[in-house]
Structure formats: C-alpha cells, structure tokens
Design an enzyme around this catalytic site. Structure first.
Site, short mmCIF file in Angstrom:
data_model
loop_
_atom_site.label_atom_id
_atom_site.label_comp_id
_atom_site.label_asym_id
_atom_site.label_seq_id
_atom_site.Cartn_x
_atom_site.Cartn_y
_atom_site.Cartn_z
N LYS A 23 38.24 35.24 40.06
CA LYS A 23 39.69 35.50 40.06
C LYS A 23 40.24 35.52 41.48
O LYS A 23 41.40 35.18 41.71
CB LYS A 23 40.02 36.77 39.29
N THR A 65 45.78 39.80 40.06
CA THR A 65 45.52 39.33 41.42
C THR A 65 46.35 38.10 41.77
O THR A 65 46.68 37.89 42.94
CB THR A 65 44.02 39.01 41.59
#
Length: 320
Positions: A185, A242
């Site tokens: 991620k 994120t």
C-alpha cells in the site's frame, strides 16, 4: 507481562502512548541524547509533537531495560530491521516480537515477520498493521488494526494484551497477507501522490488505487496470501487511508515527486525501498506489476512523472 516498543519514531511513540492505557510501557531509542530530552520534556517533540507521555511510559536508551520485556513491538524501519535482529538475536531468544514496520527488505526480499523467523527462530513472530496514523493512535482516537500471528494461541494472547480502549485488534493467521498489504500500500500511495502532485486529478488517483489494488492481489496470490486478507484492514483498508491523506509520508513523498519539489531526506519513506523489492519479486515470479515498477523508477529518479504516466497509458487495452 512487560511490554516495550523498540524504535521511537512517530509510530513507535504513538504505540507506547496508547499501550500505557493498560499499564507500564517502555519506549526504547538508540539515541541517548534524544532519550534524555524526551524523558525531561515528556514528549517526542521531534517525531510526534503535541502528544505528551502518560506517567506509565518510560523512555530509555538502555538495551538491558528493553530486553527485560517479554513482548517487544518492533517499530524499526523495515530496511534496518534485519540488521537489528541479527545484532541482538541471542538476547531476543524466546521473546514475543511484534513487527510494526511495513516493507519488504531489499537484500533478502523478506517481510518483517519473515525477518524475525530467519534471525530469531525461537521467537514468536507477529505483525501489527492496518490503517493508522501515529497521531491518531497517540490521541486515543478509535483505530482498528490487524494482528497477524501463525500461532493461534499466542495470537489470542497478544490480541488481548495489546488491545486498548482506543486500539481494536482483529486477529489473523495470514502473516504473508498482512506483510504484503502493509508493504504494497505504501508503493501505491507514492503513485497516488505523484498523480496529485503532477495535477493529474482525482480520477487518475482513483484509477491508480483500483489498479494498484489489483497488483497487490496479484502478488499476494503468487506468494500464498489469503485473498480475503488483502480485502481487509491490512490490505484495502490501509490502502484507502494511505492513498488519500496528507498525513501519509509515502503519499507526501509522491506529491513532492509529482510537483518537482524537495522532500525532507530524514523522513522514512518505506514505499520507495519496497518498490524496488517488489520489482525484484515481480521478476522472480514473472508478474505484471506496472505501477510498482514505475514507482521504483520514479523513486530512484530514472523517469519523471510525465514519462511515468505515458508508460502506464501506453499499455495495451484489455479486459478488466
């Protein structure tokens, strides 16, 4: 049970503050002067300002104090974790070691728990990961994370000990999936930052998140992760946070690349190094991971954002 956090960066500091809600917690840092300052001011003003330490937090640079703990949370950067474990392997024997960093080591292509297993095979290795920012954890805001441990009994024990009133831990036995979700991620977040920094817009970012998630699932399948893990907190949940928040260091790093601005070199950006590791894994397993490869080239300065976008847009049209 004695609990300690190794690594006084923002996330390690936030965890120590949160864990102090359950009782005494030790925060260890290698830098003696930094520890003295934190002990005096009762705050990590350099990494997590505005969040004072509760009385139950002890700050130290004394390795003996750290090693007195039964359970140690490893908030050490992923690219430095292997060397730290190797250095202290004998003293870490039989301890519970919970990795709190997110990345894939460049030299070994191992995730954090795999590093623990390699260097301290007698230890109980676990992974704490998911959508979270240090400031939120330190402020006692509601946060849900994944705790992954292959040993079900030890996993339940750690889940009970490390959960706090604001920190809700969901137990998983899929360590590989949890490792990959947390690591990948960060790579996709850099790509999203580049999109926004270069002015490509929200639609481009949505496309990067979607196709980036497909790459995460692709490499997860190749390495034996449970597909459901990557759709949970440690995968898609962490990806969504994120890739969309300025509080993410990886996203801000991508923003700086896209906008052609300087970025603070002292800030740890796990996704930059992990992108290179992922590219090597793609070669090893013959995987098509165009976004991860582009991020690796962007992070190393081999290409600029315009070329990166052209590279992705020039890929052959096909079914989704």
């Amino acid at each position: 049970m004695k609990i300690a956090v190794a690594g006084a960066g923002a996330f390690g500091t936030g965890l120590a503050i949160s864990l102090a809600a359950n009782g005494p917690a030790t925060l260890w840092a290698r830098d003696t002067n930094a520890c003295l300052t934190m002990a005096e001011t009762r705050e990590n003003s350099k990494r997590l300002p505005g969040h004072p330490f509760p009385d139950y937090v002890t700050v130290t640079s004394d390795l003996d104090v750290l090693m007195a703990a039964d359970t140690i949370l490893l908030a050490i950067p992923a690219q430095k974790l292997g060397a730290w474990l190797a250095e202290h392997a004998i003293r870490l024997t039989d301890k519970r070691l919970v990795a709190c960093c997110k990345g894939i080591d460049q030299s070994t292509l191992r995730g954090p728990v795999a590093q623990i297993d390699a260097h301290v095979p007698s230890a109980i290795g676990a992974m704490l990961t998911g959508p979270s920012f240090a400031a939120d954890i330190a402020a006692h805001l509601p946060t849900a994370l994944t705790l992954a441990c292959k040993d079900p009994v030890e996993g339940e024990f750690l889940q009970a000990c490390l959960s706090t009133p604001n920190l809700r831990l969901y137990l998983s036995h899929d360590v590989i999936g949890a490792e990959l979700g947390g690591a990948l991620k960060n790579v996709i977040a850099i790509a999203c930052g580049v999109c926004m920094g270069a002015g490509f817009g929200e639609s481009a970012r949505a496309a990067v998140i979607t196709r980036g998630f497909a790459e995460m699932r692709r490499i997860g399948a190749a390495l034996g992760a449970d597909p459901e893990t990557l759709t949970g907190l440690s995968g898609f949940g962490d990806l969504a946070l994120t890739c969309t928040s300025d509080a993410s260091r990886n996203y801000r790093f991508g923003l700086s690349i896209g906008a052609a601005k300087n970025f603070d070199p002292t800030t740890t950006v796990e996704g930059a190094a992990t992108a290179v590791s992922v590219s090597n894994l793609a070669d090893k397993h013959d995987l098509d991971l165009p976004i991860c490869r582009v991020v690796a080239d962007l992070s190393s300065g081999k290409i600029d954002p315009e070329i990166a976008l052209a590279t992705l847009l020039s890929r052959p049209l096909r079914k989704e």
